[in-house]
Motif scaffolding. Structure first.
Motif, mmCIF file in Angstrom:
data_model
loop_
_atom_site.group_PDB
_atom_site.id
_atom_site.type_symbol
_atom_site.label_atom_id
_atom_site.label_comp_id
_atom_site.label_asym_id
_atom_site.label_seq_id
_atom_site.Cartn_x
_atom_site.Cartn_y
_atom_site.Cartn_z
ATOM 1 N N CYS A 11 0.811 -1.226 0.000
ATOM 2 C CA CYS A 11 0.000 0.000 0.000
ATOM 3 C C CYS A 11 0.841 1.272 0.000
ATOM 4 O O CYS A 11 1.853 1.352 0.704
ATOM 5 N N ASP A 12 0.391 2.237 -0.747
ATOM 6 C CA ASP A 12 0.990 3.574 -0.771
ATOM 7 C C ASP A 12 -0.020 4.576 -0.224
ATOM 8 O O ASP A 12 -1.196 4.250 0.000
ATOM 9 N N SER A 13 0.436 5.807 -0.048
ATOM 10 C CA SER A 13 -0.437 6.877 0.426
ATOM 11 C C SER A 13 -1.661 7.018 -0.492
ATOM 12 O O SER A 13 -1.522 7.014 -1.723
ATOM 13 N N GLY A 14 -2.836 7.117 0.115
ATOM 14 C CA GLY A 14 -4.063 7.255 -0.647
ATOM 15 C C GLY A 14 -4.756 5.944 -0.955
ATOM 16 O O GLY A 14 -5.890 5.944 -1.463
ATOM 17 N N ASP A 15 -4.118 4.821 -0.649
ATOM 18 C CA ASP A 15 -4.707 3.518 -0.937
ATOM 19 C C ASP A 15 -5.732 3.122 0.125
ATOM 20 O O ASP A 15 -5.836 3.740 1.186
ATOM 21 N N TYR A 32 -5.639 -4.991 14.231
ATOM 22 C CA TYR A 32 -6.695 -3.977 14.232
ATOM 23 C C TYR A 32 -6.131 -2.607 14.585
ATOM 24 O O TYR A 32 -6.416 -1.607 13.913
ATOM 25 N N ALA A 33 -5.307 -2.546 15.637
ATOM 26 C CA ALA A 33 -4.745 -1.264 16.065
ATOM 27 C C ALA A 33 -3.863 -0.660 14.978
ATOM 28 O O ALA A 33 -3.891 0.551 14.731
ATOM 29 N N PHE A 34 -3.068 -1.510 14.311
ATOM 30 C CA PHE A 34 -2.199 -1.017 13.239
ATOM 31 C C PHE A 34 -3.024 -0.421 12.107
ATOM 32 O O PHE A 34 -2.725 0.671 11.605
ATOM 33 N N LEU A 35 -4.086 -1.130 11.710
ATOM 34 C CA LEU A 35 -4.905 -0.678 10.585
ATOM 35 C C LEU A 35 -5.843 0.465 10.960
ATOM 36 O O LEU A 35 -6.143 1.323 10.130
ATOM 37 N N LYS A 36 -6.287 0.494 12.203
ATOM 38 C CA LYS A 36 -7.220 1.534 12.641
ATOM 39 C C LYS A 36 -6.503 2.843 12.981
ATOM 40 O O LYS A 36 -6.978 3.932 12.634
ATOM 41 N N ASN A 37 -5.350 2.721 13.661
ATOM 42 C CA ASN A 37 -4.714 3.905 14.246
ATOM 43 C C ASN A 37 -3.401 4.324 13.598
ATOM 44 O O ASN A 37 -3.057 5.503 13.638
ATOM 45 N N PHE A 38 -2.676 3.374 13.014
ATOM 46 C CA PHE A 38 -1.313 3.687 12.569
ATOM 47 C C PHE A 38 -1.235 4.057 11.097
ATOM 48 O O PHE A 38 -0.583 5.033 10.735
ATOM 49 N N VAL A 39 -1.887 3.267 10.223
ATOM 50 C CA VAL A 39 -1.702 3.516 8.787
ATOM 51 C C VAL A 39 -2.337 4.822 8.326
ATOM 52 O O VAL A 39 -2.017 5.317 7.239
ATOM 53 N N LYS A 64 -1.559 7.565 9.368
ATOM 54 C CA LYS A 64 -0.431 8.491 9.246
ATOM 55 C C LYS A 64 0.070 8.565 7.808
ATOM 56 O O LYS A 64 0.672 9.561 7.407
ATOM 57 N N PHE A 65 -0.168 7.480 7.067
ATOM 58 C CA PHE A 65 0.291 7.417 5.676
ATOM 59 C C PHE A 65 -0.871 7.630 4.701
ATOM 60 O O PHE A 65 -0.739 7.326 3.513
ATOM 61 N N ASN A 66 -1.998 8.122 5.236
ATOM 62 C CA ASN A 66 -3.178 8.372 4.418
ATOM 63 C C ASN A 66 -3.685 7.096 3.743
ATOM 64 O O ASN A 66 -4.133 7.109 2.594
ATOM 65 N N ILE A 67 -3.577 5.987 4.467
ATOM 66 C CA ILE A 67 -4.144 4.713 4.014
ATOM 67 C C ILE A 67 -5.438 4.494 4.785
ATOM 68 O O ILE A 67 -5.452 4.565 6.014
ATOM 69 N N SER A 68 -6.538 4.265 4.079
ATOM 70 C CA SER A 68 -7.838 4.081 4.733
ATOM 71 C C SER A 68 -8.211 2.601 4.756
ATOM 72 O O SER A 68 -7.757 1.815 3.919
ATOM 73 N N VAL A 69 -9.046 2.245 5.732
ATOM 74 C CA VAL A 69 -9.431 0.847 5.926
ATOM 75 C C VAL A 69 -10.935 0.751 6.169
ATOM 76 O O VAL A 69 -11.497 1.516 6.952
ATOM 77 N N SER A 70 -11.595 -0.184 5.485
ATOM 78 C CA SER A 70 -12.997 -0.506 5.748
ATOM 79 C C SER A 70 -13.047 -1.833 6.494
ATOM 80 O O SER A 70 -12.630 -2.871 5.958
ATOM 81 N N PHE A 71 -13.521 -1.812 7.742
ATOM 82 C CA PHE A 71 -13.677 -3.028 8.530
ATOM 83 C C PHE A 71 -15.083 -3.566 8.303
ATOM 84 O O PHE A 71 -16.073 -2.905 8.642
ATOM 85 N N ILE A 72 -15.153 -4.764 7.739
ATOM 86 C CA ILE A 72 -16.462 -5.297 7.334
ATOM 87 C C ILE A 72 -16.615 -6.748 7.809
ATOM 88 O O ILE A 72 -15.665 -7.391 8.238
ATOM 89 N N ASP A 73 -17.847 -7.238 7.715
ATOM 90 C CA ASP A 73 -18.132 -8.639 8.015
ATOM 91 C C ASP A 73 -17.627 -9.482 6.852
ATOM 92 O O ASP A 73 -18.234 -9.513 5.780
#
Length: 406
Positions: free
Chosen positions: A95-99, A112-119, A121-130
């Motif tokens: 992943c790069d910035s904006g991904d 979860y913490a890495f994907l929710k709180n850390f990435v 910083k690099f403008n990487i967004s995450v959708s947590f889904i079922d």
């Protein structure tokens, strides 16, 4: 599944420097060259069988990596100093910035913490889904999505991911499916089911001794080499390489993985069936009452059973804590995080391994504060273990008064 992972692992033979039945441990941080040109070529990644610096690779790490590749049936594998070292390297490599990432809502708390709180910083967004709702998975993908991430058997709710179906969605959208297979080595061969990249925390079942932390990434040769690239490899540049001494130790323990997984599964299945008869709220993929039972049966290697993990919901964190403390006092196991040990380990997930997930989100997921996650050990007399566990529950009033001994 007909992939014989344990046979492939057993077929790996490495002679030690003096003919030892175990390969020699590469106890060096740096390696010498007979010519300056070979050193240059090694820096450029154009040589095989040459070692530069142990942060890049070492013979001991290579041996363990080859065994991990055989476990999943991938072209290659890299090993890391922790499961999180492996997971974060993969995510930051892809992943790069904006991904954007589509991710299962029930995953290990550290991930979860890495994907929710850390990435972010690099403008990487995450959708947590079922992840079990395939329609939602498809709808969550955007033009910026770079991967689908899930766990084969989720932590701690033990949801089962439909890996073949998720593979089809990923391929249709030209992105990799990344699967964390920590809970189900040998039981599920995620790569054989279609996963592009498989990550493991070797700390758990694969090592089986609760004496180290380590991780692995299994995938194509090209992807594994990209992680080790001296110029832009996340595995190389973030410095999460596994120590050679630990790699050698884990490799030895892998030789007994097939025996241990069978016993973990046998014991967990027995306890789950008994607890269900007792009227307890138990979740285990081997029970017909589990929502993913049929899916698990369609994906698993039946020789190894349904795995060594189960959960019990005793209603409140107070009851959960009291039960765990009493079980530890009765020498049934340890009130400790992690899994895959020879002795049973138990913890209240909401206040331990999943505590990074906010309490309101835990409620949405169905993660009760009274939920106890069990990693069932290798007890020889599992019926005796059950009787003692039952006595603990009876003493604390967790069993219903009319629960008869099955």
């Amino acid at each position: 599944m007909d992939y014989k992972a344990s046979e492939h692992i057993q077929d790996l033979q490495y002679f030690g420097e003096f003919g030892g039945v175990n390969p020699s441990i590469s106890d060096s941080s740096t390696y010498t060259f007979l010519s300056a040109k070979t050193m240059f070529d090694t820096f450029e990644g154009n040589t095989e069988g040459c070692y530069l610096y142990s942060r890049h690779s070492s013979p001991s790490n290579l041996y363990l990596g080859e065994a991990m590749a055989q476990l999943e049936g991938t072209e290659a594998a890299n090993v890391y100093a922790s499961g999180m070292g492996a997971i974060t390297a993969v995510i930051l490599q892809l992943c790069d910035s904006g991904d954007h990432i589509v991710c299962s809502r029930t995953i290990y708390g550290g991930t979860y913490a890495f994907l929710k709180n850390f990435v972010k910083k690099f403008n990487i967004s995450v959708s947590f889904i079922d992840i079990t709702d395939l329609e939602t998975v498809e709808k969550s993908i955007t033009p910026k999505t770079k991967m689908i991430y899930c766990e084969a058997v989720s932590n701690p709710l033990l949801e089962i991911a439909d890996i073949p179906s998720l593979t089809k969605i990923a391929k249709k959208n030209e992105m990799p499916l990344v699967v964390d297979n920590t809970f189900s080595p040998l039981t599920i061969n995620a790569a054989q089911l279609g996963a592009d990249i498989v990550v493991h925390s070797l700390t758990k079942f694969i090592n089986g001794s609760s004496d180290c932390v380590a991780g692995a990434v299994c995938g194509t040769t090209d992807f594994c080499l990209s992680l080790k690239d001296v110029n832009n490899g996340a595995g190389m540049l973030l410095g999460s390489t596994l120590d050679s001494l630990r790699a050698a130790s884990i490799l030895k323990n892998m030789r007994t993985l097939h025996i241990r997984i069978k016993k973990h599964s046998e014991n967990a299945h027995y306890l789950a069936k008994q607890f269900e008869k007792d009227g307890l709220k138990v979740v285990y993929p081997g029970l017909e009452s589990h929502s993913g039972h049929d899916l698990m049966k369609s994906q698993m290697n039946h020789e190894y059973g349904f795995g060594g993990m189960l959960t019990l919901d005793v209603g409140s964190v107070e009851r959960a804590n009291a039960l765990m403390e009493l079980m530890q006092k009765e020498k049934l196991g340890y009130l400790a995080v992690s899994l895959g040990f020879y002795k049973t380990l138990f913890s209240a997930s909401g206040t331990s391994t999943s505590s990074e997930i906010p309490e309101e989100e835990q409620k949405e997921l169905g993660l009760s504060q009274g939920l106890i996650r069990f990693s069932i050990g290798l007890d020889n007399d599992i019926h005796k273990t059950y009787i003692t566990m039952r006595e603990c529950m009876d003493k604390l009033g967790i069993l219903s008064p009319d629960a008869s001994l099955a």
